[in-house]
Design a protein around this motif. Structure first.
Motif, PDB file in Angstrom:
ATOM      1  N   ALA B  88      44.869  18.421   7.558  1.00  0.00           N
ATOM      2  CA  ALA B  88      46.279  17.594   7.168  1.00  0.00           C
ATOM      3  C   ALA B  88      46.098  16.030   6.430  1.00  0.00           C
ATOM      4  O   ALA B  88      46.884  15.802   5.766  1.00  0.00           O
ATOM      5  CB  ALA B  88      46.937  17.331   8.432  1.00  0.00           C
ATOM      6  N   SER B  89      44.759  15.550   6.843  1.00  0.00           N
ATOM      7  CA  SER B  89      44.183  14.110   6.125  1.00  0.00           C
ATOM      8  C   SER B  89      43.882  14.369   4.702  1.00  0.00           C
ATOM      9  O   SER B  89      43.797  13.357   3.907  1.00  0.00           O
ATOM     10  CB  SER B  89      43.299  13.745   6.939  1.00  0.00           C
ATOM     11  OG  SER B  89      42.159  14.495   7.071  1.00  0.00           O
ATOM     12  N   ASP B  90      44.198  15.580   4.007  1.00  0.00           N
ATOM     13  CA  ASP B  90      43.818  15.790   2.736  1.00  0.00           C
ATOM     14  C   ASP B  90      45.250  15.773   2.095  1.00  0.00           C
ATOM     15  O   ASP B  90      45.180  15.770   0.787  1.00  0.00           O
ATOM     16  CB  ASP B  90      43.307  17.366   2.379  1.00  0.00           C
ATOM     17  CG  ASP B  90      41.672  17.353   2.987  1.00  0.00           C
ATOM     18  OD1 ASP B  90      41.437  18.281   3.544  1.00  0.00           O
ATOM     19  OD2 ASP B  90      41.081  16.310   2.684  1.00  0.00           O
ATOM     20  N   THR B  91      46.072  15.602   2.697  1.00  0.00           N
ATOM     21  CA  THR B  91      47.568  15.226   2.099  1.00  0.00           C
ATOM     22  C   THR B  91      47.466  14.167   1.197  1.00  0.00           C
ATOM     23  O   THR B  91      47.271  12.786   1.875  1.00  0.00           O
ATOM     24  CB  THR B  91      48.669  15.249   2.903  1.00  0.00           C
ATOM     25  OG1 THR B  91      48.843  16.384   3.683  1.00  0.00           O
ATOM     26  CG2 THR B  91      50.163  14.814   2.433  1.00  0.00           C
ATOM     27  N   ALA B  92      47.687  14.124  -0.089  1.00  0.00           N
ATOM     28  CA  ALA B  92      47.586  13.071  -0.873  1.00  0.00           C
ATOM     29  C   ALA B  92      48.142  13.331  -2.449  1.00  0.00           C
ATOM     30  O   ALA B  92      48.297  14.726  -2.798  1.00  0.00           O
ATOM     31  CB  ALA B  92      46.003  12.318  -1.145  1.00  0.00           C
ATOM     32  N   MET B  93      48.009  12.438  -3.370  1.00  0.00           N
ATOM     33  CA  MET B  93      48.229  12.659  -4.576  1.00  0.00           C
ATOM     34  C   MET B  93      46.647  12.626  -5.310  1.00  0.00           C
ATOM     35  O   MET B  93      45.991  11.849  -4.841  1.00  0.00           O
ATOM     36  CB  MET B  93      48.986  11.682  -5.391  1.00  0.00           C
ATOM     37  CG  MET B  93      49.079  11.938  -6.899  1.00  0.00           C
ATOM     38  SD  MET B  93      50.078  13.276  -7.171  1.00  0.00           S
ATOM     39  CE  MET B  93      51.778  12.750  -7.053  1.00  0.00           C
ATOM     40  N   TYR B  94      46.380  13.688  -5.966  1.00  0.00           N
ATOM     41  CA  TYR B  94      44.781  13.645  -6.656  1.00  0.00           C
ATOM     42  C   TYR B  94      45.188  13.596  -8.137  1.00  0.00           C
ATOM     43  O   TYR B  94      46.002  14.193  -8.981  1.00  0.00           O
ATOM     44  CB  TYR B  94      44.323  14.932  -6.050  1.00  0.00           C
ATOM     45  CG  TYR B  94      43.919  15.136  -4.832  1.00  0.00           C
ATOM     46  CD1 TYR B  94      44.982  15.627  -3.969  1.00  0.00           C
ATOM     47  CD2 TYR B  94      42.904  14.660  -4.453  1.00  0.00           C
ATOM     48  CE1 TYR B  94      44.686  15.366  -2.657  1.00  0.00           C
ATOM     49  CE2 TYR B  94      42.518  14.442  -3.091  1.00  0.00           C
ATOM     50  CZ  TYR B  94      43.417  15.061  -1.966  1.00  0.00           C
ATOM     51  OH  TYR B  94      43.123  14.964  -0.718  1.00  0.00           O
ATOM     52  N   TYR B  95      44.501  12.696  -8.938  1.00  0.00           N
ATOM     53  CA  TYR B  95      44.559  12.557 -10.329  1.00  0.00           C
ATOM     54  C   TYR B  95      42.984  12.740 -10.794  1.00  0.00           C
ATOM     55  O   TYR B  95      41.999  12.607 -10.115  1.00  0.00           O
ATOM     56  CB  TYR B  95      44.783  11.065 -10.578  1.00  0.00           C
ATOM     57  CG  TYR B  95      46.086  10.606 -10.122  1.00  0.00           C
ATOM     58  CD1 TYR B  95      46.091   9.756  -9.186  1.00  0.00           C
ATOM     59  CD2 TYR B  95      47.147  10.796 -10.950  1.00  0.00           C
ATOM     60  CE1 TYR B  95      47.405   9.107  -8.795  1.00  0.00           C
ATOM     61  CE2 TYR B  95      48.390  10.361 -10.629  1.00  0.00           C
ATOM     62  CZ  TYR B  95      48.473   9.534  -9.511  1.00  0.00           C
ATOM     63  OH  TYR B  95      49.727   8.980  -9.212  1.00  0.00           O
ATOM     64  N   CYS B  96      43.052  13.488 -11.989  1.00  0.00           N
ATOM     65  CA  CYS B  96      41.708  13.494 -12.757  1.00  0.00           C
ATOM     66  C   CYS B  96      41.775  12.614 -13.770  1.00  0.00           C
ATOM     67  O   CYS B  96      42.783  12.239 -14.215  1.00  0.00           O
ATOM     68  CB  CYS B  96      41.677  14.890 -13.520  1.00  0.00           C
ATOM     69  SG  CYS B  96      42.709  15.305 -14.820  1.00  0.00           S
ATOM     70  N   ALA B  97      40.657  12.159 -14.095  1.00  0.00           N
ATOM     71  CA  ALA B  97      40.432  10.926 -15.189  1.00  0.00           C
ATOM     72  C   ALA B  97      39.269  11.133 -15.891  1.00  0.00           C
ATOM     73  O   ALA B  97      38.224  11.496 -15.461  1.00  0.00           O
ATOM     74  CB  ALA B  97      40.513   9.622 -14.610  1.00  0.00           C
ATOM     75  N   ALA B  98      39.163  10.726 -17.089  1.00  0.00           N
ATOM     76  CA  ALA B  98      38.197  10.369 -18.077  1.00  0.00           C
ATOM     77  C   ALA B  98      37.992   8.879 -18.044  1.00  0.00           C
ATOM     78  O   ALA B  98      38.435   8.202 -18.963  1.00  0.00           O
ATOM     79  CB  ALA B  98      38.318  10.851 -19.386  1.00  0.00           C
ATOM     80  N   PRO B  99      37.001   8.639 -17.302  1.00  0.00           N
ATOM     81  CA  PRO B  99      36.905   6.823 -16.851  1.00  0.00           C
ATOM     82  C   PRO B  99      36.523   6.090 -18.094  1.00  0.00           C
ATOM     83  O   PRO B  99      37.146   5.082 -18.431  1.00  0.00           O
ATOM     84  CB  PRO B  99      36.121   6.595 -15.912  1.00  0.00           C
ATOM     85  CG  PRO B  99      35.229   8.101 -15.600  1.00  0.00           C
ATOM     86  CD  PRO B  99      36.067   9.010 -16.157  1.00  0.00           C
ATOM     87  N   ASN B 100      35.660   6.537 -19.024  1.00  0.00           N
ATOM     88  CA  ASN B 100      35.192   5.853 -20.083  1.00  0.00           C
ATOM     89  C   ASN B 100      36.416   5.900 -21.161  1.00  0.00           C
ATOM     90  O   ASN B 100      36.042   5.090 -22.374  1.00  0.00           O
ATOM     91  CB  ASN B 100      33.780   6.101 -20.387  1.00  0.00           C
ATOM     92  CG  ASN B 100      33.623   7.619 -21.108  1.00  0.00           C
ATOM     93  OD1 ASN B 100      34.286   8.429 -20.614  1.00  0.00           O
ATOM     94  ND2 ASN B 100      32.801   7.749 -22.047  1.00  0.00           N
TER      95      ASN B 100
END
Lengths: 106, 114
Positions: B88-100
């Motif tokens: 249940a604690s995995d409930t969240a928004m998840y983003y991918c990103a190319a940081p550089n």
């Protein structure tokens, strides 16, 4: 791992105010730092890269400075669309975000 | 134009497995690190881990090591974030990103509820 201490965690300001947000790194990170703006329900948007370079398309009222361990994001004249949460992100040694600064309307 | 397009929202039960994806276009996928960020409701941004698609070298934040797996499919310019057993604690928004590069996906909402 590198820790990023961001301050303040929140601030209240009026349209037209000058706003300054600071990030301090636990060790030197050269200029490997970016600043991001996030509005509710939206993905973060990069404003500044390499500590002081303005991302294309970002208004010139945003500026970044610093190197080593101390970094600053300045908004020279706060606009209504700037009320948001701001994060720093270091990428010198993998990645670490600062804790965020919520900029609210006074 | 650089784009990172993530898969859609998921509603899962505790204990179930899940894989979410991030399709990259408009740049050389194998030449730039790509990673995943968690944002729990009302909270800040947390890096989970990053991967270099050319050789699949990866690094996980200590908080997420052993909890998730990050992988890539170079042939299809896609990165993945996987869970074997959701909580249940995995409930969240998840983003991918190319940081550089400074580019982010639009986010994938994951809700884990019985």
């Amino acid at each position: 791992d590198i820790q990023m201490t961001q301050s303040p965690s929140s601030l209240s300001a009026s349209v037209g105010d000058r706003v300054t947000i600071t990030c301090r790194a636990s060790q030197g990170i050269s200029n490997d730092l970016g600043w991001y703006q996030q509005k509710p329900g939206k993905a973060p948007k990069r404003l500044i890269y390499a500590a002081s370079y303005l991302q294309s398309g970002v208004p010139s009222r945003f500026s970044g400075s610093g190197s080593g361990t101390e970094f600053t994001l300045t908004i020279s004249s706060l606009q209504p669309e700037d009320f948001a949460t701001y994060y720093c992100l270091q990428h010198h040694n993998y990645l670490t975000f600062g804790g965020g600064t919520k900029v609210e309307i006074k | 134009e650089v784009q990172l397009v993530q898969s859609g929202a998921e509603v899962k039960k505790p204990g179930e497995s899940l894989s979410i994806s991030c399709y990259a276009s408009g740049y050389s996928f194998t030449s730039h690190w790509i990673g995943w960020v968690r944002q729990m409701p009302g909270k800040g941004l947390e890096w989970m881990g990053i991967i270099y698609p050319r050789d699949s070298q990866s690094r996980y934040s200590p908080s997420f090591q052993g909890q998730v797996t990050i992988s890539v499919d170079k042939a299809n310019n896609t990165a993945y974030l996987q869970w074997n057993s959701l909580k249940a604690s995995d409930t969240a928004m998840y983003y991918c990103a190319a940081p550089n590069l400074g580019y982010w996906g639009q986010g994938t909402l994951v809700i884990v509820s019985s």
